[in-house]
Design an enzyme around this catalytic site. Structure first.
Site, PDB file in Angstrom:
ATOM      1  CE  LYS A   1      15.659  -4.690 -15.396  1.00 44.52           C
ATOM      2  NZ  LYS A   1      16.549  -5.743 -15.860  1.00 44.52           N
TER       3      LYS A   1
ATOM      4  CB  CYS B   1      13.495 -11.915 -20.295  1.00 46.39           C
ATOM      5  SG  CYS B   1      14.352 -12.265 -18.759  1.00 46.39           S
TER       6      CYS B   1
ATOM      7  CE  LYS C   1      16.549  -7.070 -25.961  1.00 47.02           C
ATOM      8  NZ  LYS C   1      17.036  -6.304 -24.830  1.00 47.02           N
TER       9      LYS C   1
END
Ligand SMILES: Cc1cc2nc3c(=O)[nH]c(=O)nc-3n(C[C@H](O)[C@H](O)[C@H](O)COP(=O)(O)O)c2cc1C
Length: 386
Positions: free
Chosen positions: A38, A130, A168
């Protein structure tokens, strides 16, 4: 991938199933080849989640999409350092990837990277993607939507990293190839794609409230699960064509077949989050077994042999063959449901009529669009070149 040996190509993606060492250990026990923690942030960053922060979109009883507005880890950097050390002690053969995030600040990135890699991770994954909560603070997709910022952040991290670095990426951009090339220019060793797709699962019509209802309010959130697989596949294929970097494919994977599709489009490894949240770590058994069986049947020895094999079929529209085709119906397997008749009548070219109880194609009217092939439940229609 990136010079790191993976026992198998299946990784737990950064998310609730990798929220601490206990969960990651459980995943490793079941057979996952690696895990991305995470997302970890630096000391003193306050993370406060809302409740609820998950909602789903169903088709019948099947969950086809999940919306989340969960933030990064609420655990401290020091707790994570202990977790990483103990995980690497217990599971030396599994690949542990530390997911990290900071704002557009060189020192902040280098400090969190330094601590996480010193704890013993095998690789780093930079969360530049995110789409909710964190961009409002100048992190996540706020960086990943800007190629110059991506290049800078990756190069700051590469200045101090001694383990391979994956960037990412977010699909919530106009041109993901440009972002991937910027990561490559910054020195990234690989790309992870995709993070969630910014979306909204809907409104509950009874109360007229958002389905993801935080005491009467909501925010747009990250959509995951099978609804985003087509977006993930497209992004991975684009990145594979635009860069020379290895890719960890993510988005809507819940079976070995989904995983293999990503590999055929250029992914060296794959990551899974929502399918594990819904069905548990145990899905890895079928994934490994199914992929192994497929590889044996087709005569492949290593996953690397199938990576990117389907990329050559993706061309520009201009390069597509333009020959005319029309529908042919195999009446032997036809169940006379007339789905093709209805669709062609109202959404096609009205080229299918019923003759002696069976659908029949009028070759003069058929335009070869393929709608009938899409709706036939028995797979008994195909297009033939005329
Ligand atoms: C509840 C939830 C929390 C997530 N948290 C993170 C995170 O902390 N860091 C990150 O990089 N991705 C996070 N993700 C994104 C996943 O890693 C993954 O990119 C995305 O869910 C698509 O994969 P899936 O369809 O297999 O879930 C999260 C996803 C979900 C559903």
């Amino acid at each position: 991938m990136c010079g790191v040996d993976f026992p198998n190509p299946f990784l737990l993606a950064s998310g609730p199933p990798t929220a601490n060492a206990e969960l990651i250990s459980k995943g490793f026990e079941r057979g996952w080849g690696g895990a991305v923690t995470k997302t970890i942030v630096g000391r003193g960053v306050k993370i406060e989640n809302v409740s609820p922060r998950l909602a789903v979109l169903k088709c019948g009883s099947k969950v086809v999409a999940m919306q989340n507005i969960e933030l990064v880890t609420t655990r401290t950097l020091d707790e994570w350092i202990k977790d990483i050390r103990s995980l690497k002690n217990t599971w030396p053969d599994r690949v542990l990837i530390g997911s990290v995030m900071a704002t557009y600040d060189e020192k902040e990135w280098q400090s969190v990277v330094d601590e996480v890699q010193s704890a013993g991770v095998d690789m780093l994954e930079l969360n530049l993607s995110c789409p909710h909560g964190m961009p409002e603070r100048g992190a996540g997709a706020a960086i990943g939507q800007n190629p110059e910022m991506v290049r800078d952040v990756v190069s700051w991290v590469k200045d101090v990293a001694y383990v391979p670095v994956l960037a990412k990426l977010t699909p919530n951009v106009t041109d993901i190839s440009a972002i991937a090339r910027a990561a490559e220019e910054g020195g990234a060793d690989g790309i992870s794609a995709i993070n969630t797709v910014l979306g909204f699962v809907g409104i509950d019509l009874d109360g007229m409230n958002p389905i993801l209802n935080v005491s009467g309010k909501t925010s747009f959130g990250g959509i995951s699960r099978m609804a985003i697989k087509p977006i993930g596949l497209r992004c991975v294929a684009e990145i594979a064509k635009a860069t020379n970097l290895p890719i960890s494919g993510i988005g809507g994977i819940s079976s070995w077949r989904d995983a293999l599709e990503y590999m055929l489009l250029g992914a060296n490894t794959v990551q899974v989050c929502t399918a594990v949240m819904l069905r548990g770590f145990g899905i890895i058994g079928d994934m490994i077994h199914g992929l192994r069986k497929f590889m044996e049947e087709k005569g492949y020895g290593e996953v690397s042999e199938v990576v990117g094999l389907a990329l050559k079929s993706i061309v520009s529209f201009e390069e597509l063959p333009k020959e005319k085709k029309i529908a042919k119906i195999d009446t032997e397997n036809c169940s006379k449901c007339y789905s093709c008749v209805k669709s062609c009548s109202d959404g096609g070219f009205n080229a299918i009529t019923v003759t002696n109880g069976y659908p029949e194609v009028d070759a003069k009217k058929c335009d070869g669009c393929g709608l009938c092939v899409c709706v036939c439940p028995n797979g008994c229609i195909r297009l033939e070149v005329v």
